[in-house]
Write an enzyme that holds these catalytic residues in place. Structure first.
Site, short mmCIF file in Angstrom:
data_model
loop_
_atom_site.label_atom_id
_atom_site.label_comp_id
_atom_site.label_asym_id
_atom_site.label_seq_id
_atom_site.Cartn_x
_atom_site.Cartn_y
_atom_site.Cartn_z
N ASP A 182 0.85 -1.19 0.00
CA ASP A 182 0.00 0.00 0.00
C ASP A 182 0.89 1.24 0.00
OD1 ASP A 182 -2.31 1.82 0.74
OD2 ASP A 182 -3.27 -0.12 1.06
N HIS B 67 -3.87 6.34 3.15
CA HIS B 67 -4.47 5.06 2.78
C HIS B 67 -3.78 3.89 3.46
CE1 HIS B 67 -5.87 1.73 0.18
NE2 HIS B 67 -6.93 2.51 -0.04
N SER C 123 -11.28 -0.88 -0.23
CA SER C 123 -9.95 -1.04 0.35
C SER C 123 -10.04 -1.44 1.81
CB SER C 123 -9.15 0.27 0.26
OG SER C 123 -8.68 0.50 -1.04
#
Length: 392
Positions: free
Chosen positions: A159, A190, A336
């Site tokens: 990620d 994120h 996600s």
């Protein structure tokens, strides 16, 4: 003296025309101006041998023959390939150049560097410490943790950058490494949010509890934050991170990203599954089959809402409180973060059995309590009371 100078200039000109893209320019070109060139690796070589000597000369020969410039290299002895990254001059199609290079007798195949995008949705800063995590109620997290916490399980998070010293993540990362060669390490929203959902510390009186607070995170940065709502990755960075995760024998690999199918990445995904890793990926409704790698057989594809057709699991992914860079917390939504929940759940299951773990679901919607009950044979009461009668 003048003749000597002209002779030197002639040599430099010849070298310059052989390398259509100067090295300094090549390094600064964006990933979408690069291709990956796969070459069969001689037997007996090991990762980290440096690619010098004959391999370096071979890469340069291929680059010169096709008007390219070598940017980077990544030896992968586990699949018998050297991967050379080469820059394509502006104005030429990377797909066309890759097809041309694939015909070179020294090349196994070539492919354009692809871009992948994290499947997070809109985020909110309304209340960093949101009173109720959806999974805390829907999945009975406190009860699950009486049985398993993911202790000893390695979860690789491919990620963007993770803030490893966040108060809810401090001590939860065993590795935090940057695989994006063109960008300096950074703490990004994120990746930090995904890591928090999986393994934020429990019972520390702040923030949230991860689904698997006993697991150890391998933070593998292959993506970067392009804007406040967009996180992107290039395929070469993902390839390096995934290969590293395989080498580290990660039990679970979370890939909350989606992009085009990719031959080399698919080879590594298949290798990871073959070697016993569980891969969890975010489903992308905008791409056929949910995008790559969610579409690969053996990968656990996850959405935050039911999907018509296909084998896609549903997990909490809306209004999820989680960790944010800067020692903060925020609210996130998107596939996600649904995938991150499943990666945490897989860590709970794999704490019991490292060789296999299956989730229990009805109409795609995961029943975390029943999944733990089945994996641990705990004689649990999987009803509205959760795991009140659980035994370790």
């Amino acid at each position: 003296m003048k003749k000597a100078l002209l002779w030197v200039l002639a040599i430099l000109f010849a070298l310059g025309t052989a390398w259509a893209v100067p090295a300094a320019t090549a390094v600064s070109l964006p990933p979408e101006r690069q291709i990956l060139v796969m070459v069969q690796q001689p037997p007996g070589l090991q990762d980290g041998y440096g690619g010098g000597g004959e391999r370096e000369q071979l890469a340069k020969r291929i680059a010169r023959a096709h008007g390219l410039a070598v940017v980077d290299t990544w030896p992968m002895s586990r699949i018998g390939l050297d991967c050379f990254v080469m820059a394509v001059p502006v104005g030429q199609s990377t797909a066309t150049v890759a097809d041309e290079v694939s015909k070179d007798p020294d090349v196994e195949w070539a492919e354009p560097v692809a871009l992948y995008e994290a499947q997070g949705g809109s985020i909110s800063h309304n209340d960093a410490l949101f009173a109720a995590q959806p999974a805390a109620q829907q999945w009975h997290l406190a009860e699950l943790h009486q049985v398993a916490t993911g202790k000893g399980v390695k979860v690789a998070v491919i990620d963007s950058g993770i803030e490893g010293n966040h108060p809810d993540l401090a001590g939860q990362l065993s590795i935090n490494r940057n695989f994006v060669a063109t960008r300096s390490p950074a703490f990004e929203a994120h990746g930090t949010g995904v890591a928090g959902i999986i393994a934020a510390k429990a019972d520390n009186r702040i923030g949230i509890s991860g689904v698997a607070p006993g697991a150890k995170i391998l933070g593998l940065r292959a993506c970067w934050q392009a804007s406040s709502t967009r996180t992107v990755c290039d395929s070469f960075s993902v390839i390096k991170a995934l290969y590293f995760a395989i080498d580290q024998k990660a039990d679970v690999i979370n890939m909350s990203i989606s992009g085009p199918d990719d031959r080399l990445l698919r080879t590594l995904v298949d290798l990871a599954i073959e070697r016993g890793s569980t891969i969890v990926a975010a489903f992308d409704p905008k791409r056929p089959g949910g995008g790559f790698p969610a579409s690969v057989i053996g990968v656990i594809a996850v959405s935050d809402a039911p999907i018509t057709g296909g084998h896609v699991f549903v997990a909490p992914g809306r209004d999820i409180p989680t960790t944010e860079p800067g020692d903060k917390w925020f609210i996130v939504s998107g596939n996600s973060f649904a995938a991150a929940h499943v990666s945490g759940l897989m860590a709970l299951l794999r704490q019991k059995s490292r060789s296999s773990a299956l989730v229990t679901a009805a109409a795609g919607r995961i029943n975390a309590c029943a999944s733990v009950d089945k994996a641990w044979s705990c004689d649990c009461a999987c009803d509205g009371a959760g795991l009140a009668n659980a035994h370790r």
